[in-house]
Design a protein around this motif. Structure first.
Motif, short mmCIF file in Angstrom:
data_model
loop_
_atom_site.label_atom_id
_atom_site.label_comp_id
_atom_site.label_asym_id
_atom_site.label_seq_id
_atom_site.Cartn_x
_atom_site.Cartn_y
_atom_site.Cartn_z
N MET A 239 -3.92 1.03 9.97
CA MET A 239 -4.08 2.13 9.18
C MET A 239 -4.68 3.30 10.24
SD MET A 239 -2.60 1.50 6.48
CE MET A 239 -2.87 3.17 5.67
N LEU B 277 0.76 -1.01 0.18
CA LEU B 277 -0.01 -0.02 0.14
C LEU B 277 0.89 1.30 -0.08
CD1 LEU B 277 -3.12 0.78 2.11
CD2 LEU B 277 -1.38 2.17 2.13
N TRP C 203 -3.08 7.03 9.97
CA TRP C 203 -3.71 7.86 9.47
C TRP C 203 -3.78 9.07 10.64
CZ3 TRP C 203 -4.58 9.62 4.82
CH2 TRP C 203 -4.80 8.67 3.89
N HIS D 39 -14.03 8.79 7.54
CA HIS D 39 -12.59 8.21 7.54
C HIS D 39 -12.01 9.62 8.34
CE1 HIS D 39 -8.48 7.53 6.24
NE2 HIS D 39 -8.97 6.34 6.10
N LYS E 102 0.54 -4.89 2.51
CA LYS E 102 -0.61 -5.19 2.82
C LYS E 102 -0.88 -6.46 3.70
CE LYS E 102 -2.80 -3.15 -1.10
NZ LYS E 102 -3.94 -3.27 -2.32
N ASN F 194 -11.83 -0.17 -0.11
CA ASN F 194 -11.06 -0.82 0.92
C ASN F 194 -10.49 0.27 2.00
OD1 ASN F 194 -11.59 -3.04 -0.38
ND2 ASN F 194 -9.49 -3.22 -1.41
N GLU F 195 -10.02 1.33 1.68
CA GLU F 195 -9.46 2.07 2.32
C GLU F 195 -10.25 3.23 3.18
OE1 GLU F 195 -6.72 3.12 4.93
OE2 GLU F 195 -6.11 1.47 3.67
N TYR F 196 -11.19 3.86 2.14
CA TYR F 196 -11.98 5.13 2.56
C TYR F 196 -13.45 4.61 3.06
CZ TYR F 196 -7.98 7.85 0.95
OH TYR F 196 -6.85 8.64 0.69
N LYS G 69 -6.65 -5.08 10.50
CA LYS G 69 -7.69 -4.44 10.40
C LYS G 69 -8.56 -4.89 11.87
CE LYS G 69 -8.11 -3.88 5.43
NZ LYS G 69 -8.96 -3.94 4.28
N PHE H 77 -9.23 1.03 -3.95
CA PHE H 77 -8.68 1.64 -2.94
C PHE H 77 -9.60 2.72 -2.28
CE2 PHE H 77 -5.95 4.68 -0.59
CZ PHE H 77 -4.95 4.00 -0.39
#
Length: 695
Positions: free
Chosen positions: A480, A441, A484, A593, A466, A544-546, A471, A541
């Protein structure tokens, strides 16, 4: 006179010989001087200096360089810390050069006999500390070296005098006969000693460039060279075996199993003795080393490659790191110093965050807290002040003057209070190839106004495998979320244009640290700030991420009510139902997020990346359909596919010339497989292959 007085006197004279100076000291003073020298080097706390000193001061033939460096220490007044640059320069001179440690003087028999006496001459010749050679001016006479010649490199000393015990004994016998006057001029060739010296050309071999080769026949020279190559091959194989055994011992029996097969083959070659061919063994240590799952370092691999026969300059430099692996603690710093630093550019330092990550053990994956490196956005923004091409500050005023103020992104956005001072930046997220069963990532940032290429203006924020990402609904254990929280903290300070007064965890900066000294100061001397103007990524992305809706969801759009049933997402007509459900992100965000906590970011900031949507998506299909129609459906002149392909490529080349398109962005070859399946042209939709993102 005290040691201090003598040191000061030496410093003032400047050109005094160090050996003479040491002789003038008492034993206690000499010991005290060397101890002071050692303490001064230790006070530098410099790993590179220690490594270079280790290269110079260890091994045979190092006495001369050590004394010269001691002389430098004395000339600097014993103060290495304040004159570190001068010390480094002098140290570098000795650690990176190569040549003769000692010069030699070849003298006739009477000179060396007068100096040492017959018995001492015999003893030294037998020990090998006096080398012999034929007199170039008179092949019937012999010359002797007062000292053994030692050729040195960074890692080892190699004696140019190579002599077997039998040859030394024969040379000693020659000396005895000569001293007793039993040899007449021209009679040497009839003696046992001379015969032995001729029969063993490798025994007492002079390696100086001035000496001429014996006048042997071509066949003898060829035979001698072949024998030497076989002996050399045998020695190299023996070294390979020793190397692999050492590597196997270091990594342990379990991890060293991949070496067993290679080691067995080399040992079999070793038993062949001087019949072995070096070609049979080349590459084996390197091939075996890379099979180890947690193999040796880059330096160890390079060293294995060089010992296996590779001799490129790059491998030689890598192999020499950490004094050829003997000082492994210095390998990393030397590699960074050689390959990762540039005087012309100063990049931000990484910021380490203790983060919960997944770690592979022998049995399973476990959760562990490890330091993860980030590059902070606000420090990148501060760096941009010195990089105009990467930043584009000169176009900032023009950008905001021409930007439509009716853009919904700006409606109610806090940047409207003074948008002219904000440099628009693009935050990009994507996955990249990493390992066969894993990807990485990557988060990066770039100025929207940059005139530099992506390679020179894309600023890395984070790169993390990854498989290491954990998670969890427990935020403290979510990888993450922890990362973040630091990135958004940095982006907030970038928005306000000041260096943070405290670290991301709320603690004070370390005393006198670089970040602590900048705390509270402006990021840009002109008072400019940075804002995230767009967040780009592909659909995967974003999903999965946001945590935004995507193609796998029934409700697949975050900006409208498009779906797979009542409001078809693939309905592009003017009266499509989804057009009536367009959402207003002014008062609410499509995701919770952490990125949404950064001032200036709202739902309109999120944007699909054009590369994935156009070049790798819609455009690839549109262009492929055009090519298909012109070639397969025969909309271009030509009696065959090949003829129409040539005509299409001719037209394409003409456009490249007209538009002055750079050759790196041109399609260089055109085949049916470029836009369809040659054997199944009508079975699937046309799509570009192999030339995506070309112009």
């Amino acid at each position: 006179m005290s040691l201090e007085d003598k040191m000061e006197l030496f410093r003032k004279k400047g050109n005094k010989d160090v050996s003479s100076f040491l002789d003038s000291l008492t034993k206690q003073q000499r010991e005290a001087l060397w101890q002071r020298f050692a303490n001064a080097r230790a006070s530098l706390k410099d790993g590179d200096s220690d490594a270079m000193w280790a290269e110079v001061a260890k091994g045979k033939g190092s006495d001369g360089p050590k004394k010269k460096l001691l002389g430098t220490f004395l000339k600097l007044g014993g103060d290495l810390k304040s004159k570190k640059d001068l010390w480094h320069k002098e140290l570098l001179t000795y650690s990176k050069s190569s040549g003769e440690r000692h010069t030699e003087e070849w003298v006739p028999f009477q000179t060396i006999l007068k100096r040492f006496g017959l018995q001492e001459c015999l003893r030294r010749v037998k020990r090998g500390s006096i080398a012999c050679r034929r007199d170039p001016a008179d092949r019937h006479e012999w010359q002797f070296s007062l000292r053994k010649s030692v050729t040195w490199t960074e890692d080892k000393a190699r004696h140019s005098f190579q002599g077997g015990s039998n040859a030394k004994a024969e040379a000693a016998h020659w000396l005895e006969l000569k001293a007793k006057g039993l040899l007449e001029d021209g009679a040497e060739e009839r003696t046992l000693a001379d015969k032995a010296l001729q029969d063993q050309p490798l025994a007492l071999k002079d390696k100086s460039e001035d000496e001429k080769e014996d006048e042997d026949s071509p066949d003898k020279k060829k035979t001698r060279m072949a024998k030497w190559q076989r002996l050399k091959s045998c020695l190299r194989v023996t070294r390979m075996v020793k190397l692999l055994k050492a590597v196997k011992k270091d990594v342990g029996a379990a991890k060293g199993k991949p070496l067993d097969e290679c080691l067995a083959k080399l040992e079999k070659l070793q038993k062949m003795g001087d019949k072995v061919s070096l070609e049979d063994a080349k590459g084996k240590p390197f091939d075996a080393a890379i099979q180890i799952k947690k193999g040796p370092s880059v330096q160890a691999l390079a060293l294995a490659a060089t010992k296996s026969g590779a001799n490129s300059a790059d491998l030689q430099q890598l192999a020499s790191l950490g004094n050829y692996g003997r000082s492994s603690e210095h390998i990393a710093s030397q590699m960074i110093s050689k390959y990762c630093k540039s005087d012309s550019i100063k990049l931000p330092e990484p910021y380490f965050v203790d983060t919960p990550v997944r770690v592979r053990t022998a049995d399973d994956w476990v959760l562990a807290v490890k330091p993860v490196a980030l590059y902070l956005p606000h420090e990148w923004f501060a760096w941009l002040q010195l990089e105009e091409q990467a930043a584009g500050f000169e176009q900032l005023e023009e950008f905001w003057e021409n930007h439509p103020m009716g853009n919904p992104k700006l409606d109610g956005n806090p940047i409207m209070e003074g948008c002219g001072k904000y440099l628009p930046l693009i935050l990009h997220g994507d996955g990249g190839a990493f390992q066969r069963a894993d990807s990485i990532l990557v988060l990066s940032m770039r100025s929207l106004l940059s005139s530099s290429s992506v390679a020179h203006s894309q600023m890395l924020l984070l790169a993390l495998p990854k498989s290491a990402i954990h998670k969890s609904e427990i935020l403290a254990e979510d990888t993450m979320h922890c990362l973040w929280s630091v990135l958004t903290w940095s982006m907030q300070h970038m928005y306000f244009g000041k260096f943070p007064e405290k670290a991301a965890d709320g603690k004070d900066w370390q005393h006198k640290s670089a970040r602590g000294q900048k705390a509270g100061t402006l990021l840009n001397s002109a008072g400019l700030c940075g804002m995230i103007f767009a967040i780009t990524a592909d659909g995967e992305f974003f999903q999965n991420e946001y945590k935004l809706p995507g193609s796998s969801h029934a409700e697949c759009c975050w900006s409208c009510g498009a779906n797979r049933s009542s409001h078809p997402h693939n309905d592009y007509r003017a009266g499509a139902k989804w057009r009536e459900t367009i959402k207003n992100h002014k008062d609410s965000n499509p995701t919770d997020h952490l990125i949404m906590t950064v001032p200036g970011i709202n739902g309109y900031t999120l944007a699909y990346d054009s590369l994935h949507i156009l070049e790798l998506g819609v455009s690839a299909h549109i262009v492929a359909n055009f090519m298909f129609d012109m070639v397969v459906k025969a909309e271009l002149p030509g009696s065959s596919f090949e003829a129409r392909l040539k005509e299409l490529f001719r037209k394409l080349s003409g456009l490249y010339t007209e538009l002055a398109t750079d050759s790196s962005n041109q399609v260089r070859r055109l085949h049916l497989s470029t836009f369809c399946q040659p054997n199944k042209k009508w079975d699937s939709f046309p799509e570009l292959s192999g030339v995506k993102a070309k112009q």
